[in-house]
Structure formats: C-alpha cells, structure tokens
Design a protein around this motif. Structure first.
Motif, PDB file in Angstrom:
ATOM      1  N   ASP A   3      -7.462  -3.468  -0.101  1.00  0.00           N
ATOM      2  CA  ASP A   3      -8.121  -4.546  -0.858  1.00  0.00           C
ATOM      3  C   ASP A   3      -7.340  -4.899  -2.118  1.00  0.00           C
ATOM      4  N   GLU A   4      -6.839  -3.883  -2.803  1.00  0.00           N
ATOM      5  CA  GLU A   4      -6.058  -4.114  -4.023  1.00  0.00           C
ATOM      6  C   GLU A   4      -4.732  -4.802  -3.686  1.00  0.00           C
ATOM      7  N   ALA A   5      -4.091  -4.383  -2.613  1.00  0.00           N
ATOM      8  CA  ALA A   5      -2.831  -5.013  -2.195  1.00  0.00           C
ATOM      9  C   ALA A   5      -3.054  -6.482  -1.857  1.00  0.00           C
ATOM     10  N   LEU A   6      -4.145  -6.779  -1.140  1.00  0.00           N
ATOM     11  CA  LEU A   6      -4.474  -8.170  -0.818  1.00  0.00           C
ATOM     12  C   LEU A   6      -4.729  -8.987  -2.081  1.00  0.00           C
ATOM     13  N   GLN A  24       0.844  -1.205   0.000  1.00  0.00           N
ATOM     14  CA  GLN A  24       0.000   0.000   0.000  1.00  0.00           C
ATOM     15  C   GLN A  24       0.872   1.246   0.000  1.00  0.00           C
ATOM     16  N   GLU A  25       1.849   1.254   0.864  1.00  0.00           N
ATOM     17  CA  GLU A  25       2.722   2.417   1.021  1.00  0.00           C
ATOM     18  C   GLU A  25       3.548   2.690  -0.233  1.00  0.00           C
ATOM     19  N   ILE A  84      -1.748   2.062  -3.248  1.00  0.00           N
ATOM     20  CA  ILE A  84      -2.971   1.336  -3.574  1.00  0.00           C
ATOM     21  C   ILE A  84      -3.754   1.050  -2.295  1.00  0.00           C
ATOM     22  N   ALA A  85      -5.030   0.740  -2.469  1.00  0.00           N
ATOM     23  CA  ALA A  85      -5.894   0.415  -1.336  1.00  0.00           C
ATOM     24  C   ALA A  85      -5.537  -0.959  -0.780  1.00  0.00           C
TER      25      ALA A  85
END
Length: 66
Positions: free
Chosen positions: A52-55, A44-45, A49-50
């Motif tokens: 949810d998108e990172a997951l 994310q950092e 990205i959000a």
C-alpha cells in the motif's frame, strides 16, 4: 500510476524514477519496462515497505511528474 502512461513514457521516466528511488538498480528499471506492478514489488523489496505504501508513493510520484 496509469499503466499506459508508464509504458508510453518509460524512457523519460526511468531517470526520474532513479532520482526519486536511488536504491532501484538499472537492471530493476530495465526489467520493469513500464510494468507498474513489478515496479511496486521492487519498491517493496528495495525499501522494505508495504504494498500500500509503495502504491501511494508511486501515485504521488505520478502526480508530481505531470
């Protein structure tokens, strides 16, 4: 991504993670030490990205890495 799998194969996965997400630093990966939640936060950092998108990206990576 399965947390046990990450921890068990961490050394092997580090190179693949670095190849997939080049913005992750060696220090990021060293600090992560298989902690999926920390890795999601770093994605994310570094990529803005959000969560949810990172997951989703991490799950897709896991499926491809098998």
């Amino acid at each position: 991504m399965n947390e046990d799998r990450i921890k068990g194969q961490w050394k092997q996965l580090q190179g693949k993670l670095k190849s997939r997400w080049g913005k992750l630093t060696d220090d990021d990966l060293k600090t992560t030490e298989g902690d999926a939640e920390y890795l999601v936060g770093k994605l994310q950092e570094r990529y803005g990205i959000a969560r949810d998108e990172a997951l989703k990206q991490l799950k897709d990576f896991d499926a491809d890495a098998r």
